[in-house]
Enzyme design. Sequence first.
Site, PDB file in Angstrom:
ATOM      1  CG  HIS A 166      -2.063   0.954   1.099  1.00  0.00           C
ATOM      2  ND1 HIS A 166      -1.968   2.274   1.460  1.00  0.00           N
ATOM      3  CD2 HIS A 166      -3.321   0.777   0.619  1.00  0.00           C
ATOM      4  CE1 HIS A 166      -3.118   2.868   1.234  1.00  0.00           C
ATOM      5  NE2 HIS A 166      -3.967   1.988   0.725  1.00  0.00           N
ATOM      6  CG  HIS A 167       1.749   5.109  -2.815  1.00  0.00           C
ATOM      7  ND1 HIS A 167       2.873   5.643  -2.226  1.00  0.00           N
ATOM      8  CD2 HIS A 167       1.828   5.449  -4.127  1.00  0.00           C
ATOM      9  CE1 HIS A 167       3.592   6.285  -3.129  1.00  0.00           C
ATOM     10  NE2 HIS A 167       2.995   6.171  -4.294  1.00  0.00           N
ATOM     11  CB  SER A 168      -0.524   4.625   3.386  1.00  0.00           C
ATOM     12  OG  SER A 168      -0.702   3.271   3.768  1.00  0.00           O
ATOM     13  N   GLY A 170       4.938   4.226   2.238  1.00  0.00           N
ATOM     14  CA  GLY A 170       6.091   5.037   1.862  1.00  0.00           C
ATOM     15  C   GLY A 170       5.984   5.511   0.432  1.00  0.00           C
ATOM     16  CG  ASN A 356       3.976   8.441   1.513  1.00  0.00           C
ATOM     17  OD1 ASN A 356       4.247   8.790   0.370  1.00  0.00           O
ATOM     18  ND2 ASN A 356       3.264   7.365   1.790  1.00  0.00           N
TER      19      ASN A 356
END
Length: 505
Positions: A166-168, A170, A356
Amino acid sequence: MDTIIKRRNRGVIKPIEIKSEKHEKGDTSSDDEEPLSPGSVIFHRPTFDIHILAILGCKVPINVDVLKEKLPLTLLKHPRFSSLVVGDASKGEELKWVRTKVDINKHIIIPQINTNNINSPQTFIEDYIYNLSKTTLPKSRPLWDLHILQISPSEDSQPVGLFRIHHSLGDGSSLVSLLLALTRKTSDPKALPSIPVRKTRENENGPCRGGWFWKWVLALWRVLTLVWNTVVDVGFFIATMVFLKDDSPLKVPTRVFTPRRVVYRIVSLDDLKFVKNAMGTTINDVALGITEAGLSMYLSRKYGNEGNKHKSREQINKILKKIRLRSVLLINIRPSGGIQALADMMEKNAEAKWGNAVGYVLLPFNLQLRDDPLDYVREAKATVDRKKNSLEALYTYAIAQLVMKLFGPKVASEMSHRINSHTTMCFSNLVGPLEEIGFYGHPLAFIAPTSYGQPHGLMINFQSYEKKMTIVISVDEDTINDPKQLCDDIVESLKLVKSALISQG
């Protein structure tokens, strides 16, 4: 991500604190809680629920027992990969990372495959990824998994591993660096991969002659140009957020979470280097140039046969030049800790930079059929050089942070959604290892990164590895129903550029 834009911010991100004893016991007390950063919170909105997918082609069958043994000793020591996301943003609750005990068996997925019923291994893998992109990672466990497909898509690649994150967790460049930190050189199993370092030029315009007066004039001119370019770029960013939309036929209608068809081609990195060296550009310039050429070729075929009436080259160019087609580049504005720092973090509980924090850069594509294929690369270089002399990424990041602080993640997410839905595509170019590497002893044949969940109808990624360059295209099939043709057009454009250089001596 490593992109065509130079980083201009030299700020320092607070290092991660590595905890160990209580985590191994599964204790999730308040000491093991950490609020999500504003950037990570945005990735949990329904309109921006992005998953990164790294396709790893292996040269040998994957030993699952080895992965289950090694991953807890390395990857799971990273706080993000052993934490749950707790809280409900829709109810106004603060989202937090909470450390937990990880059941590795729930994160390594091994589907049962009947190879007797498979006519094309490559098509099977594409269909598997397409169906996978219809799903999201469950929040009942840490937001990553690894799918093992024991099937051979090509002669030089045996099974395939699909690393979904999941992009959250990093930004793109940090996650790719983390993935590479899990690998080692096959020639030296104890050595980390070697990544090429980009050389910066002290004075891109050459030496300044004529004394201190002209040096001051040149310096003033550069400052004024930087300010002007930044004002113009930020102005277009705000206009895009409010009303300015692309009108390209590749732009997807405003929808949320459409499944993706992913295809890829592998070309020779030496061919791109040949063009780079002959034209005095960069690999980024060449990648962007052949992408522009491939898109022009693809759309010219579409418009040339529109309505069963064959149009002339001039008529097609008139149509192409009227198209507004832009790509969004997500720029990591914080310097990453590097592969060595991430490897030390996982193996020695050391500190490493992580975050992020991304800014936006809007990159225009100038579509037309050119008589000289080299003009695509020249045009790309001019566009990139212009963007390098701008602080667009820093200011768009600051705008996003301000919106988040004043109005909350819902409005910030809507801003991100409008930027993406008003543009056509995403583009990235990632630098990979110089030599063959192994993933826990499994030699890799290729690396193909992509993502899904964003409202773009098209994403194009370039990933170098050893002497190869993988071109990865991810599309919404309702918008682009023949992604293989588009991928072939980009490959053909590289051949045309190289042939033009050879013929011109």
